[in-house]
Design an enzyme around this catalytic site. Structure first.
Site, PDB file in Angstrom:
ATOM      1  N   CYS A 211       0.832  -1.205   0.000  1.00 40.77           N
ATOM      2  CA  CYS A 211       0.000   0.000   0.000  1.00 40.77           C
ATOM      3  C   CYS A 211       0.866   1.255   0.000  1.00 40.77           C
ATOM      4  CB  CYS A 211      -0.921   0.011   1.221  1.00 40.77           C
ATOM      5  SG  CYS A 211      -1.976   1.480   1.303  1.00 40.77           S
TER       6      CYS A 211
ATOM      7  N   CYS B  18      -1.451   6.332   6.687  1.00 37.81           N
ATOM      8  CA  CYS B  18      -2.858   6.030   6.939  1.00 37.81           C
ATOM      9  C   CYS B  18      -2.974   5.276   8.266  1.00 37.81           C
ATOM     10  CB  CYS B  18      -3.402   5.184   5.788  1.00 37.81           C
ATOM     11  SG  CYS B  18      -4.980   4.390   6.131  1.00 37.81           S
TER      12      CYS B  18
ATOM     13  N   CYS C 234      -4.167   0.408   8.684  1.00 37.59           N
ATOM     14  CA  CYS C 234      -3.401  -0.836   8.845  1.00 37.59           C
ATOM     15  C   CYS C 234      -2.172  -0.589   9.710  1.00 37.59           C
ATOM     16  CB  CYS C 234      -2.957  -1.383   7.485  1.00 37.59           C
ATOM     17  SG  CYS C 234      -4.313  -1.928   6.432  1.00 37.59           S
TER      18      CYS C 234
ATOM     19  N   CYS D 159      -7.017   1.061  -2.014  1.00 38.05           N
ATOM     20  CA  CYS D 159      -6.956   0.462  -0.679  1.00 38.05           C
ATOM     21  C   CYS D 159      -6.846  -1.047  -0.874  1.00 38.05           C
ATOM     22  CB  CYS D 159      -8.194   0.810   0.138  1.00 38.05           C
ATOM     23  SG  CYS D 159      -8.215   0.033   1.776  1.00 38.05           S
TER      24      CYS D 159
ATOM     25  N   TYR E 299     -27.424  -8.461  20.668  1.00 37.34           N
ATOM     26  CA  TYR E 299     -26.739  -7.612  19.686  1.00 37.34           C
ATOM     27  C   TYR E 299     -26.746  -8.341  18.337  1.00 37.34           C
ATOM     28  CZ  TYR E 299     -25.046  -6.124  24.271  1.00 37.34           C
ATOM     29  OH  TYR E 299     -24.967  -5.760  25.599  1.00 37.34           O
TER      30      TYR E 299
ATOM     31  N   GLU F   2     -31.786  -6.341  19.543  1.00 32.69           N
ATOM     32  CA  GLU F   2     -30.923  -5.349  18.894  1.00 32.69           C
ATOM     33  C   GLU F   2     -31.539  -3.963  19.098  1.00 32.69           C
ATOM     34  OE1 GLU F   2     -28.339  -3.171  17.102  1.00 32.69           O
ATOM     35  OE2 GLU F   2     -27.908  -5.330  17.070  1.00 32.69           O
TER      36      GLU F   2
ATOM     37  N   CYS G 149     -14.351  -8.444  19.233  1.00 36.47           N
ATOM     38  CA  CYS G 149     -13.264  -7.922  18.395  1.00 36.47           C
ATOM     39  C   CYS G 149     -12.289  -7.093  19.225  1.00 36.47           C
ATOM     40  CB  CYS G 149     -13.826  -7.092  17.239  1.00 36.47           C
ATOM     41  SG  CYS G 149     -14.741  -5.631  17.784  1.00 36.47           S
TER      42      CYS G 149
END
EC number: 2.1.1.-
Length: 434
Positions: A75, A81, A84, A161, A295, A316, A391
């Site tokens: 990239c 950026c 990443c 990208c 969720y 939700e 996550c």
């Protein structure tokens, strides 16, 4: 030893490890310095840009001797950026880092006994993202699109990208050309979500503080001028324009799911499918009859489980997501599922009271994890099994430290490389009542 360091001081040394977030660790007289975009084994010179009580942050000035773990990032914006963090590392080093991040965080923050963590590696490490969100900044009475830079403020204008599309794919350049034609007399900023459709077209979703009526015609003309766009959704707090067909239909297993770019959907189709299959497999093994899916988004997990014959209730807070979940239930002719709209902490107690025999609870909260009240409700209900999808290892560890103090134990922990080239990782934990 902080008195030895001042802002702009240059330090020479070796990167010995990676910290959570992907920055390299350099130790200077026992003091920790975090240096982004470095690799273990790098011999570097860095410049101090921030000093805290127990650590400092530096920027790479010179790579004197590169580590054998390095690869050439494809990239052109990598390092500038903020999207990443790990493109400069080979695949195995990235995977090792993510496994270590999970196990260390669960042990350090959660004080948990962690079984061996299995890593589900991604076959597709580039051009994998299903959608991206670009920031729109006022530029020459129009707009410019890009990602926020590593300084968390500046905009990096991009025309490619590689984790979204192949390097030479023109889609982002086409977008830049189009948005540069949009008048922006109020010099407002905005956001643009770009979603891949399964027919090789794209759906655009713009968000602004206010809408310029003169731009509606330009959005309509864009669909004629750029056949690669199938639909455009333009929203503000008071208005919404629907131009063309801004709805995506994607097949997952044998079900069809309809949604817009504003809905949350996992970004790596291949890896997310492995997660759905894992959940479905676990529910069959557990012989779960009544399942709560907290969720639930627009219902992917709920409907996949309902298609197996389980009775599922999805909760939700997002009204649009619930609307699509109900539509998807009808679309796939699945009667064994209901969807409830509202805050989980308000709806969950009512749901548990009316459904006294819940076998399994699935939670897939945002990055901030579960609230204390939701954890308290779950601990009162004491379902036999829970599946926690996260996550964010730090909030996962925090929540599991409470759940596993007396009532639950970690039965299985699987990591999924959902975000190659970044420091992020998805984790699925199966908790079993003690």
């Amino acid at each position: 030893m902080t008195h030895l360091l001042t802002i702009h001081t240059q330090v020479e040394g070796e990167i010995t490890a990676l910290a959570f977030g992907g920055a390299g660790i350099l130790r200077y007289h026992g003091f920790v310095i975090f240096v982004p975009f470095t690799a273990p084994g790098d011999q570097i010179i860095c410049r101090i840009i921030e000093i805290k009580k127990s650590f400092a942050v530096a920027e790479l000035v010179k790579l004197k001797q590169p580590s054998s773990l390095r690869v050439q990032p494809p990239c052109p914006y990598f390092g500038k950026c903020g999207g990443c963090q790990l493109q400069h590392l080979n695949e195995q080093t990235q995977l090792n880092y993510k496994l270590t991040a999970i196990t260390d965080t669960l042990k350090r923050i959660g004080h948990l006994k962690v079984p061996s963590v299995e890593m589900n590696t991604a076959q597709l490490n580039w051009a994998y993202r299903r959608h991206i969100t670009l920031h729109l900044k006022s530029f020459n009475q129009s707009f410019q699109a890009g990602y926020i830079a590593t300084d968390h403020f500046s905009l990096i204008s991009i025309d490619t990208c590689p984790i979204f599309n192949n390097l030479h794919d023109p889609i982002i350049s086409i977008l830049q050309k189009f948005i540069s034609t949009l008048p922006n007399p109020n010099q407002q900023d905005g956001r643009l979500t770009l979603l891949k459709n399964q027919n090789s077209q794209y759906i655009l979703s713009f968000q602004f503080c206010s809408l310029n009526e003169l731009n509606r015609i330009l959005f309509q003309e864009a669909l004629e001028k750029y056949p690669i766009f199938s639909g455009i959704l333009v929203t503000s707090p008071k208005k919404q324009w629907i131009i063309g067909n801004p709805y995506s239909e994607q097949k997952i297993e044998n079900l069809i799911f309809r949604f817009t770019p504003q809905a949350f959907i996992q970004n790596h189709p291949e890896q997310s499918l492995y997660i759905y299959k894992k959940i479905c497999s676990l529910t069959i093994q557990l012989k779960s009859k009544k399942i709560l899916d907290l969720y639930c988004g627009f219902g992917i997990t709920s409907l996949l489980l309902a298609s197996q014959g389980h009775f599922v209730t999805g909760i939700e807070y997002n009204s649009d997501a619930i609307r699509f979940a109900k539509e998807n239930s009808k679309l796939n002719h699945l009667p064994h599922v209901e969807f409830l709209e509202g805050d989980v902490e308000k709806i969950l107690p009512i749901c548990l009271k009316s459904q006294k025999c819940v076998d399994l609870v699935i939670v897939n909260p945002p990055r901030i994890g579960l609230s204390k009240s939701v954890i308290k409700i779950l601990m009162s209900a004491l379902p036999e099994d829970m599946i926690y999808i996260s996550c964010m290892p730090s909030t996962l560890a925090r929540d599991l430290s409470i759940l596993c103090e007396d009532l639950y134990e970690i039965h299985e922990c699987t990591a999924y490389d959902m975000f190659p080239q970044t420091s992020h990782v998805e984790t699925l934990v199966h908790l079993k009542k003690v």
